[in-house]
Design an enzyme around this catalytic site. Structure first.
Site, mmCIF file in Angstrom:
data_model
loop_
_atom_site.group_PDB
_atom_site.id
_atom_site.type_symbol
_atom_site.label_atom_id
_atom_site.label_comp_id
_atom_site.label_asym_id
_atom_site.label_seq_id
_atom_site.Cartn_x
_atom_site.Cartn_y
_atom_site.Cartn_z
ATOM 1 N N LEU A 125 13.507 -3.379 9.063
ATOM 2 C CA LEU A 125 13.944 -4.117 7.876
ATOM 3 C C LEU A 125 14.685 -3.235 6.876
ATOM 4 O O LEU A 125 15.579 -3.693 6.175
ATOM 5 C CB LEU A 125 12.732 -4.748 7.181
ATOM 6 C CG LEU A 125 12.009 -5.838 7.986
ATOM 7 C CD1 LEU A 125 10.712 -6.240 7.289
ATOM 8 C CD2 LEU A 125 12.903 -7.053 8.188
ATOM 9 N N ILE A 143 0.830 -1.204 0.000
ATOM 10 C CA ILE A 143 0.000 0.000 0.000
ATOM 11 C C ILE A 143 0.867 1.257 0.000
ATOM 12 O O ILE A 143 0.403 2.354 0.265
ATOM 13 C CB ILE A 143 -1.014 0.012 1.166
ATOM 14 C CG1 ILE A 143 -0.325 -0.109 2.538
ATOM 15 C CG2 ILE A 143 -2.022 -1.109 1.006
ATOM 16 C CD1 ILE A 143 -1.305 0.062 3.715
ATOM 17 N N GLY A 144 2.141 1.075 -0.293
ATOM 18 C CA GLY A 144 3.044 2.211 -0.362
ATOM 19 C C GLY A 144 4.154 2.134 0.663
ATOM 20 O O GLY A 144 5.067 2.957 0.672
ATOM 21 N N GLU A 174 1.553 2.504 11.623
ATOM 22 C CA GLU A 174 0.579 3.313 12.344
ATOM 23 C C GLU A 174 1.113 4.049 13.562
ATOM 24 O O GLU A 174 0.597 5.111 13.914
ATOM 25 C CB GLU A 174 -0.620 2.420 12.710
ATOM 26 C CG GLU A 174 -1.339 2.020 11.430
ATOM 27 C CD GLU A 174 -2.403 0.965 11.596
ATOM 28 O OE1 GLU A 174 -3.570 1.329 11.699
ATOM 29 O OE2 GLU A 174 -2.062 -0.228 11.612
ATOM 30 N N GLY A 207 5.129 -3.924 13.368
ATOM 31 C CA GLY A 207 4.721 -3.043 12.278
ATOM 32 C C GLY A 207 4.939 -1.581 12.622
ATOM 33 O O GLY A 207 4.895 -1.192 13.785
ATOM 34 N N GLN A 234 7.917 5.836 6.625
ATOM 35 C CA GLN A 234 6.665 5.425 7.267
ATOM 36 C C GLN A 234 6.413 6.247 8.528
ATOM 37 O O GLN A 234 5.310 6.732 8.755
ATOM 38 C CB GLN A 234 6.739 3.950 7.676
ATOM 39 C CG GLN A 234 6.531 2.982 6.543
ATOM 40 C CD GLN A 234 5.060 2.670 6.381
ATOM 41 O OE1 GLN A 234 4.247 3.566 6.160
ATOM 42 N NE2 GLN A 234 4.702 1.415 6.472
HETATM 43 MO MO1 MOS Z 1 -4.804 0.351 9.013
HETATM 44 S S1 MOS Z 1 -6.042 1.884 9.641
HETATM 45 O O1 MOS Z 1 -5.424 -0.914 9.978
HETATM 46 O O2 MOS Z 1 -5.117 0.190 7.375
#
Ligand code: MOS
Length: 675
Positions: A566, A442-443, A642, A639, A574
């Site tokens: 990574l 997704i980018g 977010e 991750g 990000q």
């Molecule tokens: Mo994220 S808001 O779980 O794509």
């Protein structure tokens, strides 16, 4: 190539007609004028659209869709018809000529009108399901007896995702086989929804997504237009593609729900937290339940004996909200971290010191150890990088070129999610390697990092490896949401490549025939014994114009502990993206409803404000090496998609307080709130 751009011969262009009403019943659709125009093939409406073989509600635990199966209008901007033509321009023109008659019904889009009917709802997301409410200790008594207290309501507005690539779906049928090119974060979820809608075995539906121009949560579900594209292609017997226009992004495909969060905090005279209560109410639609888990952050963020958290939902006549970057933690950390700042101020304790005094060594509500944490290092290194020690502790005038200057900070955190994933690795006789997994990019750089991980695991040069993704014919991988992709897919790629390496070693080198190996990973039982999160510390400096009330974030430093990194370049990007969005959340973003029309009025990028380059001065993420976390997932990755936004809005609001003495508890912090 993005999903809308796949070259398919004979493709038709569909443009949605959406509702002006917020609620009602469609009585007629007049498409005569549209159908007379050159190139127009059809106008599909609730009165002539085919009935879905899978039933009127093809819902698979995913969002409920509106796909011309009945005459109901449930929210403004709901799809009510589709104009189909041989070019995009002709379809757009035809859509404008369609007249929809409807009988209006009473509605409300105002949270205050429905607070009386708020109801508890449990939480289900990438980290599993949790009860709406949680109580530990005796919060009531602790609050009553406390010497120092903060009790306040914090509000976050509805917001709307604006990836540069709008949602788009291209559908091609061949007999009873359907191929869909979709702008999605999760191809397997789209397959499941379409298979259900058309009563097909999942194997008959193929979903392909090679590049996504930004996801951020709105592309985590298969929304109405996805089913409508497949329906139109089936009914018309030709491939059809639909792209949403920018105004159609507002309401049809989710958005962040509005929240009202009441926080009650108490501390003893030494600054130890003795009570924490976080009650969150968020909005959803009449017909579907999305809950913003805003109070979850208060379950693990600080050491405290008495903690209570509650989640409530209220229904409005709006499109269903959905995940938006760090759903829960972004809105929840604004409330919690603002309240913590208020309490530290009241006690006269430095905000970093206050957080260190209340540092949670184990998860305070579940009693589990953290798999890894390193938040202390984040506070230390972030403070050092920012120059926190130079801070003026009390809000008092500090002028720089006529502007009030202030600094603030907040804690960041986001769950370290990890789900089942699989991958296939194949070496050819020429030594090149192909690795596949049905993930999406997704980018964030999935193509790049997975090729890196494969090359490292196999011990071959990066140039020899090609990683391919985004096709349901490939081994299954999770939806790219909840910051799960890097952790889950890297673990699967490592497993596949380790298995391949073993085969190759057993063969004694380069194969004469292609050799392949499959890898699959899933969360272990061991994992359940730990609290699993990424952590960070955000530091903000703002300048406030005392005459105009304009706020500028002149510096944002974020120090993050997010497991194994990574690729440092991609990771930095990000984190930056998340932090920049934190500026937007603090100062700009607001889907403003006209309450009489029930419609979002800020439906383009002129009216719906996001940070532009001029709003972003210095955004400086750093990430700190953490102890190797072997519990979180086999790859040791947490991750990072977010966590960058979490805490950022609070750090900025806290800096505004430090600069002006004004505590803004309702986002966004617009000039009217400061003058
Ligand atoms: Mo994220 S808001 O779980 O794509």
């Amino acid at each position: 190539m993005y999903s809308y751009e796949w070259p398919v011969p004979g493709i038709l262009y569909g443009v949605l007609v959406t509702s002006n009403l917020a609620k009602g019943r469609i009585t007629a659709v007049d498409s005569a004028a549209a159908e007379k125009e050159p190139g127009v093939i059809a106008v599909l409406t609730p009165f002539n659209a085919m009935k879905l073989p899978g039933g009127a509600k093809p819902d698979t635990g995913d969002r409920v869709v509106q796909v011309f199966q009945d005459d109901q209008i449930l929210y403004s901007n709901q799809p009510v018809a589709l104009a189909v033509a041989d070019t995009f321009e002709r379809a757009l023109h035809a859509a404008a000529l369609v007249r929809v008659s409807a009988q209006p019904l009473p509605f409300t889009v105002r949270m205050a009108d429905e607070l009386h009917a708020a109801f508890p709802h449990d939480i289900r997301n990438a980290a599993g399901s949790r009860p709406a409410d949680q109580l530990r200790g005796d919060v009531e008594t602790a609050l009553r007896q406390a010497e120092h207290k903060v009790e306040a309501v914090y509000e976050t507005p509805p917001e709307t995702h604006n990836p540069l690539e709008p949602h788009a779906t291209l559908a091609v049928w061949s007999g009873d086989r359907l191929t869909v090119y979709d702008a999605t974060q999760g191809i397997f979820g789209v397959r499941k929804k379409l298979a259900k809608a058309f009563a097909l075995p999942p194997g008959n539906v193929r979903v392909i997504t090679k590049y996504v121009g930004g996801g951020f949560g709105c592309k985590g579900s298969a929304w109405s237009h996805v089913v409508i594209a497949a329906l139109a292609a089936k009914q018309l017997g030709r491939p059809v593609k639909i792209a949403l226009t920018r105004p159609q992004m507002f309401g049809i495909v989710g958005g962040r729900p509005q929240t009202q969060q009441k926080i009650s905090l108490a501390a003893d005279k030494d600054g130890r937290l003795i009570a924490l209560r976080h009650e969150s109410i968020s909005t959803t639609s009449r017909f579907d339940d999305f809950i913003e888990p805003a109070a979850l952050v208060s379950r693990h963020q600080y050491q405290c004996e008495n903690v209570e958290t509650k989640h409530r939902l209220v229904r409005l006549d709006i499109g269903t909200p959905t995940f938006m970057r760090a759903p829960g933690e972004s809105s929840g950390s604004f409330a919690l971290e603002s309240a913590i700042d208020e309490l530290a101020h009241e006690l006269g304790i430095d905000p970093v010191d206050f957080r260190l005094k209340n540092y949670a060594e184990t998860d305070p509500t579940e009693g589990k150890p953290f798999s890894s944490k390193s938040l202390r290092r984040c506070y230390e290194l972030g403070a050092e990088r920012f120059g926190w020690q130079k801070r003026t502790r009390r809000p008092e005038l500090m002028l720089r070129a006529g502007k009030l200057v202030g600094t603030g900070m907040a804690t960041a955190s986001y769950p370290a999610n990890y789900t089942k994933a699989s991958a296939l690795a194949r070496m050819r006789p020429d030594g090149t390697v192909l690795v596949q997994s049905g993930a999406v990019d997704i980018g964030g750089g999935t193509y790049t990092v997975m090729a890196q991980v494969a090359a490292e695991t196999l011990g071959v040069p990066y140039e020899k490896v090609r990683f391919d993704l985004g096709d349901t014919e490939m081994p299954e991988a999770p939806r790219s949401g909840g910051s799960t992709t890097a952790a889950s897919v890297a673990s699967a790629v490592e497993a596949a490549c380790r298995a391949l390496r073993q085969k190759l070693d057993a063969m004694g080198g380069r194969p004469r025939q292609p050799v392949e190996a499959f890898g699959e990973v899933a969360p272990s039982e061991e994992r359940k014994k730990y609290a699993l999160h990424s952590f960070g510390a955000q530091f903000a400096e703002v300048e406030v114009d005392p005459d105009l009330g304009m706020v500028r974030v002149t510096r944002l430093v974020g120090a993050f502990a997010a497991g194994r990194i990574l690729n440092a370049t991609l990771a930095r990007s990000q984190f930056m993206g998340g932090m920049v969005w934190g500026i937007g959340m603090a100062l700009h973003e607001h889907s403003v409803y006209d309450e009489k029309l029930g419609r979002i009025m800020t439906r383009d990028l002129a009216d719906y404000h996001v940070p532009s380059h001029k709003d972003v001065v210095i955004v400086d993420p750093i990430f700190i090496p953490v102890e190797k976390d072997e519990i979180v997932d086999p790859a040791g990755v947490k991750g990072i998609g977010e966590i960058g936004i979490t805490g950022a809005a609070a750090a900025i609001a806290n800096a505004v307080f430090n600069a002006t003495g004004k505590r803004v508890r309702a986002l966004p912090i617009t000039p009217d709130k400061l003058l």
